[in-house]
Design a protein around this motif. Structure first.
Motif, PDB file in Angstrom:
ATOM      1  N   ALA A  47       0.841  -1.211   0.000  1.00  0.00           N
ATOM      2  CA  ALA A  47       0.000   0.000   0.000  1.00  0.00           C
ATOM      3  C   ALA A  47       0.868   1.250   0.000  1.00  0.00           C
ATOM      4  O   ALA A  47       0.555   2.247  -0.668  1.00  0.00           O
ATOM      5  CB  ALA A  47      -0.926  -0.012   1.211  1.00  0.00           C
ATOM      6  N   GLU A 103      -0.285 -10.618  -2.188  1.00  0.00           N
ATOM      7  CA  GLU A 103      -1.093 -10.047  -1.109  1.00  0.00           C
ATOM      8  C   GLU A 103      -2.304  -9.310  -1.677  1.00  0.00           C
ATOM      9  O   GLU A 103      -2.178  -8.416  -2.521  1.00  0.00           O
ATOM     10  CB  GLU A 103      -0.251  -9.081  -0.286  1.00  0.00           C
ATOM     11  CG  GLU A 103      -0.976  -8.555   0.951  1.00  0.00           C
ATOM     12  CD  GLU A 103      -0.160  -7.509   1.701  1.00  0.00           C
ATOM     13  OE1 GLU A 103       0.217  -7.766   2.851  1.00  0.00           O
ATOM     14  OE2 GLU A 103       0.096  -6.438   1.118  1.00  0.00           O
ATOM     15  N   LYS A 109      -4.376  -7.038  -0.370  1.00  0.00           N
ATOM     16  CA  LYS A 109      -4.453  -5.594  -0.143  1.00  0.00           C
ATOM     17  C   LYS A 109      -3.609  -4.815  -1.141  1.00  0.00           C
ATOM     18  O   LYS A 109      -3.990  -3.742  -1.584  1.00  0.00           O
ATOM     19  CB  LYS A 109      -3.999  -5.265   1.289  1.00  0.00           C
ATOM     20  CG  LYS A 109      -5.030  -5.601   2.360  1.00  0.00           C
ATOM     21  CD  LYS A 109      -4.544  -5.134   3.724  1.00  0.00           C
ATOM     22  CE  LYS A 109      -5.575  -5.448   4.807  1.00  0.00           C
ATOM     23  NZ  LYS A 109      -5.085  -5.024   6.150  1.00  0.00           N
ATOM     24  N   THR A 110      -2.449  -5.366  -1.487  1.00  0.00           N
ATOM     25  CA  THR A 110      -1.570  -4.713  -2.466  1.00  0.00           C
ATOM     26  C   THR A 110      -2.236  -4.686  -3.838  1.00  0.00           C
ATOM     27  O   THR A 110      -2.236  -3.658  -4.523  1.00  0.00           O
ATOM     28  CB  THR A 110      -0.220  -5.442  -2.552  1.00  0.00           C
ATOM     29  OG1 THR A 110       0.430  -5.379  -1.280  1.00  0.00           O
ATOM     30  CG2 THR A 110       0.689  -4.804  -3.599  1.00  0.00           C
ATOM     31  N   GLN A 159      -5.427  -4.874  -4.519  1.00  0.00           N
ATOM     32  CA  GLN A 159      -6.593  -3.980  -4.474  1.00  0.00           C
ATOM     33  C   GLN A 159      -6.169  -2.516  -4.562  1.00  0.00           C
ATOM     34  O   GLN A 159      -6.787  -1.722  -5.284  1.00  0.00           O
ATOM     35  CB  GLN A 159      -7.384  -4.228  -3.183  1.00  0.00           C
ATOM     36  CG  GLN A 159      -8.142  -5.551  -3.175  1.00  0.00           C
ATOM     37  CD  GLN A 159      -8.806  -5.824  -1.833  1.00  0.00           C
ATOM     38  OE1 GLN A 159      -8.370  -5.347  -0.780  1.00  0.00           O
ATOM     39  NE2 GLN A 159      -9.892  -6.595  -1.856  1.00  0.00           N
ATOM     40  N   ALA A 160      -5.122  -2.171  -3.838  1.00  0.00           N
ATOM     41  CA  ALA A 160      -4.628  -0.785  -3.872  1.00  0.00           C
ATOM     42  C   ALA A 160      -4.153  -0.409  -5.269  1.00  0.00           C
ATOM     43  O   ALA A 160      -4.405   0.703  -5.766  1.00  0.00           O
ATOM     44  CB  ALA A 160      -3.495  -0.608  -2.863  1.00  0.00           C
TER      45      ALA A 160
END
Length: 541
Positions: free
Chosen positions: A73, A106, A108-109, A111-112
């Motif tokens: 992120a 990952e 979250k990565t 998605q960001a």
């Protein structure tokens, strides 16, 4: 000539300074390495002007490490900053980094990265570059790219555009790097968010005839009617052989050269029509070609109009033209010959005069950093050679760089040095470029010692935030290590001093290899070098 007792610094030397006397760390952090990569495609302390090499996994070691540490992120936020704030020399490294983030394990990565796609890739060429990076990474990582997340991100990219802007974009940049809009719309399974976007998608995938059949008898919204009318004009110009009609369509609908046929660009009236609303950056790039083809003739109204635009403060401000950009274009035009091919021209005096005027007016486009600068010019060797990849002599380049800081930064000190000592140099902010260049070339040459400016500042109690040392000499010589000299200045002045060592005629060898974050080397010089200096001055790289 190497003076006695001096030390030659090359890529094999290694000086490490982890902290100054004030306890401020100078070790190169992972974030600093990442930002260097995003700025100029390398994690090292060396920027080579005009080097647009292909970014690879080998040059992105820290980026990979940060992703493995779960800092994806943070990486995406830096990518966004460098693309949105104009910090990067080129955007290629950012597209590579975003593609890598979008394929990381990952969630979250990933998605960001996909969430940032529209902010980072602002036009079709950017989007195509991002997709191509994903394709190349797929081949190395053995994973697919057209999963649900990418399909949604690409669909959103199209659906969230203003319809008229998208219509212009898909007709100006139809394909790049082996990808087309048709490819992306098909592979992303895009479902248009509204009727206007649906119309553009149909135009891209099915063609104009299908659009006419589908919309000719329908009750269309105002926005759809506008898009239809625009696409009709684009199609009309593509099939027109009437020079007058093409010129009228260009002038009435602000069409650009990417929307025309190659045959249209053989017409002088067509080019004259295009020049009226062409972005100023593009105008500067093609002045030689336009003069060579007699599209801009001496004393003509078209030439006068171009001259008025070039030196218009409003136009310069709107286009955010940097004075060094004007200088590069002016010197290239003055040369009277292109770098490739046989294109030659007789430079028009009125255009040269307009560009000279524009150079000084464009200084208002340089936003001050607000730091204490010391710009030192090495005059120990002749400043008559040419900066690689340009038509600019090293004397003119050094004078122009000096002027950029003298005119835009309130606290700038200018020095020249030769024969192992500093020499009087009266360059000031109110000088012309010719006067500043003369000041430098009139000083006799001698041996080189590039630590002299740092030593001078230290001994005279002059606190400096950024030392910029310009030399024509491809090899650096020092009576002491530049890192040690810089450390001494930091300790005595209390300033977080940085050193930018610029070899104007260097073509890519490392000048200094150090783990001190405050030292960066530049080989050659271009507009990107000024971005690098700005970034290091602001602690961004």
């Amino acid at each position: 000539m190497k003076p006695s007792g001096s030390t030659m610094i090359s890529s094999s030397s290694n000086h490490t300074l982890n902290s100054t006397g004030g306890g401020c760390p100078w070790e190169v952090s992972d974030k600093a390495r990442l930002c260097r990569f995003l700025c100029y495609g390398s994690e090292g302390d060396l920027y080579t002007a005009r080097e647009e090499g292909h970014v690879t996994m080998e040059s992105a070691g820290t980026l990979l490490s940060m992703l493995q540490e779960g800092r994806g992120a943070e990486v995406v936020e830096e990518i966004k900053r460098f693309t949105q704030d104009g910090r990067a020399v080129g955007l290629g490294p950012s597209f590579f980094a975003l593609a890598l983030c979008s394929q990381h394990s990952e969630l979250k990565t990933r998605q960001a990265a996909f969430k940032a796609l529209k902010e980072v890739c602002r036009d079709p060429a950017h989007l195509f570059s991002f997709i191509q990076n994903k394709k190349e990474l797929k081949e190395g990582m053995k994973c697919g790219i057209w999963g649900r997340a990418l399909r949604k991100a690409v669909s959103d990219w199209y659906n969230e555009q203003d319809a008229m802007n998208l219509a212009a974009a898909v007709t100006k940049c139809k394909q790049r790097e082996g990808w087309s809009h048709q490819d992306l719309l098909r592979l992303s399974h895009t479902k248009p968010a509204n009727e206007a976007i649906a119309l553009i998608c149909k135009y891209v995938t099915k063609g104009w005839k299908e659009v006419q059949l589908a919309y000719s008898d329908k009750e269309n919204s105002e926005e759809v009617v506008k898009v239809l009318s625009y696409l009709e004009v684009v199609e009309k110009v593509k099939h027109s052989c009437d020079e007058t009609e093409v010129v009228n369509l260009i002038e009435e609908h602000k069409l650009e050269r990417e929307q025309l046929l190659t045959d249209h660009l053989k017409s002088k009236p067509v080019w004259r029509a295009l020049l009226k609303d062409m972005p100023l950056q593009s105008v500067l790039r093609i002045l030689g070609k336009m003069t060579s083809n007699n599209i801009l003739e001496p004393g003509s109204s078209e030439t006068q109009d171009i001259c008025d635009r070039i030196q218009s403060e409003t136009a310069l401000t709107k286009a955010k033209i940097h004075p060094f950009n004007i200088l590069l274009s002016s010197e290239n035009y003055k040369r009277g010959q292109g770098y490739q091919g046989k294109t030659k021209w007789e430079p028009d005096r009125s255009i040269l005069k307009a560009m000279d005027s524009a150079f000084y007016k464009s200084f208002t486009n340089v936003e001050p950093v607000g730091k204490r600068f010391l710009v030192a010019v090495d005059v120990s060797t002749s400043l008559s050679s040419i900066v690689p990849g340009t038509s600019v002599s090293t004397a003119v380049a050094a004078a122009a760089i000096t002027m950029v800081f003298a005119k835009t930064e309130a606290d700038t000190h200018v020095l020249a040095y030769s024969e192992g000592a500093l020499v009087p140099c009266s360059i000031s902010a109110d000088m012309t470029l010719a006067q500043a260049t003369f000041e430098l070339v009139k000083i006799p040459g001698g041996s080189t010692d590039c630590t002299l400016p740092i030593t001078w500042a230290t001994e005279n109690g002059k606190a400096v935030d950024v030392f910029i040392i310009l030399t024509n000499n491809p090899l650096w010589t020092f009576t002491a290590s530049p890192v040690r000299s810089l450390k001494k200045h930091r300790q005595k002045s209390g300033a977080n001093s940085k050193l930018v060592m610029c070899g104007l005629t260097s073509i890519g060898h490392a000048i200094a290899d150090t783990e001190d974050r405050g030292l960066v080397s530049i080989c050659g010089f271009d507009l990107g070098a000024l971005s690098v200096i700005r970034n290091i001055a602001q602690d961004l790289i």
